[in-house]
Design a protein around this motif. Structure first.
Motif, PDB file in Angstrom:
ATOM      1  N   PHE A  60       0.819  -1.211   0.000  1.00 13.08           N
ATOM      2  CA  PHE A  60       0.000   0.000   0.000  1.00 13.08           C
ATOM      3  C   PHE A  60       0.857   1.267   0.000  1.00 13.08           C
ATOM      4  O   PHE A  60       0.477   2.273  -0.591  1.00 13.08           O
ATOM      5  N   THR A  61       2.003   1.226   0.652  1.00 12.73           N
ATOM      6  CA  THR A  61       2.911   2.376   0.609  1.00 12.73           C
ATOM      7  C   THR A  61       3.390   2.614  -0.814  1.00 12.73           C
ATOM      8  O   THR A  61       3.407   3.755  -1.299  1.00 12.73           O
ATOM      9  N   ARG A  67       0.703   6.420  -7.089  1.00  7.33           N
ATOM     10  CA  ARG A  67      -0.306   7.458  -7.263  1.00  7.33           C
ATOM     11  C   ARG A  67       0.361   8.824  -7.423  1.00  7.33           C
ATOM     12  O   ARG A  67      -0.003   9.608  -8.291  1.00  7.33           O
ATOM     13  N   ASP A  68       1.365   9.086  -6.601  1.00 13.10           N
ATOM     14  CA  ASP A  68       2.082  10.357  -6.705  1.00 13.10           C
ATOM     15  C   ASP A  68       2.777  10.490  -8.059  1.00 13.10           C
ATOM     16  O   ASP A  68       2.800  11.566  -8.650  1.00 13.10           O
ATOM     17  N   ARG A  73       3.646  15.553 -11.988  1.00  4.35           N
ATOM     18  CA  ARG A  73       4.628  16.618 -11.840  1.00  4.35           C
ATOM     19  C   ARG A  73       5.389  16.442 -10.539  1.00  4.35           C
ATOM     20  O   ARG A  73       4.806  16.239  -9.499  1.00  4.35           O
ATOM     21  N   ASP A  74       6.690  16.565 -10.638  1.00  2.00           N
ATOM     22  CA  ASP A  74       7.533  16.551  -9.463  1.00  2.00           C
ATOM     23  C   ASP A  74       7.450  17.937  -8.835  1.00  2.00           C
ATOM     24  O   ASP A  74       7.749  18.929  -9.497  1.00  2.00           O
ATOM     25  N   VAL A  90      -4.738  18.548  -7.839  1.00  2.00           N
ATOM     26  CA  VAL A  90      -4.566  17.309  -7.080  1.00  2.00           C
ATOM     27  C   VAL A  90      -5.738  17.119  -6.122  1.00  2.00           C
ATOM     28  O   VAL A  90      -6.307  16.031  -6.027  1.00  2.00           O
ATOM     29  N   VAL A  91      -6.143  18.176  -5.435  1.00  2.00           N
ATOM     30  CA  VAL A  91      -7.277  18.088  -4.512  1.00  2.00           C
ATOM     31  C   VAL A  91      -8.543  17.701  -5.277  1.00  2.00           C
ATOM     32  O   VAL A  91      -9.320  16.851  -4.825  1.00  2.00           O
TER      33      VAL A  91
END
Length: 193
Positions: A60-61, A67-68, A73-74, A90-91
């Motif tokens: 899950f981690t 997902r990130d 975008r970094d 993102v929100v």
């Protein structure tokens, strides 16, 4: 040569598992995302999942890391003027994946324990988010910040994380609208000379 091909297959299989797990959690929800269900989607046994990840918590981690990555975008490479719109995007996307939001929130609580597999992930992610907010602090010459950069970053992060909990309890909570209103209060228009 056989080892290299074997390694590449293992990496590809790991990626397939992560993508499938992310999809299962996003569509079915965190509560319904058992190792068995994820394994069935991938076509392996739960034991095979643990071969690649060691534990459900590690899987899950890594799903959250994936997902990130999908966010595209970094934060370190954002133009400071883009930070607000990217953060709000993102929100908004989070409102379309409640299972992933629940996974994030539950793992964040569990990761308080320094021994939890997600502890380092949350420390690093939080630091990157705060750095991005801090770097964008004075980016808009038309606005002035009300608080110092570090305090602003902590407030924005705390509100965003807290709103996710409120939204999971009451989906009518307008997370993007509230975050945008907060950013407007923290960065009001500069007084005209």
């Amino acid at each position: 040569m056989a080892r290299r091909g074997s390694y590449a297959k293992g990496v590809a299989r790991r990626e397939e598992i992560l993508e499938s797990a992310l999809d299962v959690i996003a569509t079915r929800g965190y509560q319904s995302a058992s190792l068995k269900q994820i394994a069935e989607v991938v076509g392996v046994t739960p034991a095979a999942l643990l071969h690649y990840f060691g534990s459900k918590e590690e899987l899950f981690t890594e799903v959250l890391r994936k997902r990130d990555e999908h966010e595209g975008r970094d934060p370190q490479q954002l133009d400071p003027g883009e930070a607000k719109s990217v953060f709000l995007d993102v929100v908004r996307r989070n409102t379309r994946t409640p299972g992933v939001v629940e996974l994030f929130s539950r793992l964040a609580v569990d990761a308080v324990d320094p021994q939890h597999p997600a502890h380092g992930f949350f420390l690093d992610r939080s630091e990157r988010l705060r750095e991005t907010i801090t770097q964008s602090h004075d980016a808009d010459a038309e606005r002035r910040a009300v608080l110092d950069p570090e305090t602003t970053a902590r407030v924005v992060q705390a509100v965003a994380d807290g709103l996710q909990l409120q939204w999971m309890i009451d989906p009518s909570v307008d997370m993007p609208g509230i975050v945008e209103a907060l950013l407007d209060v923290l960065y009001p228009p500069a007084p005209r000379a």
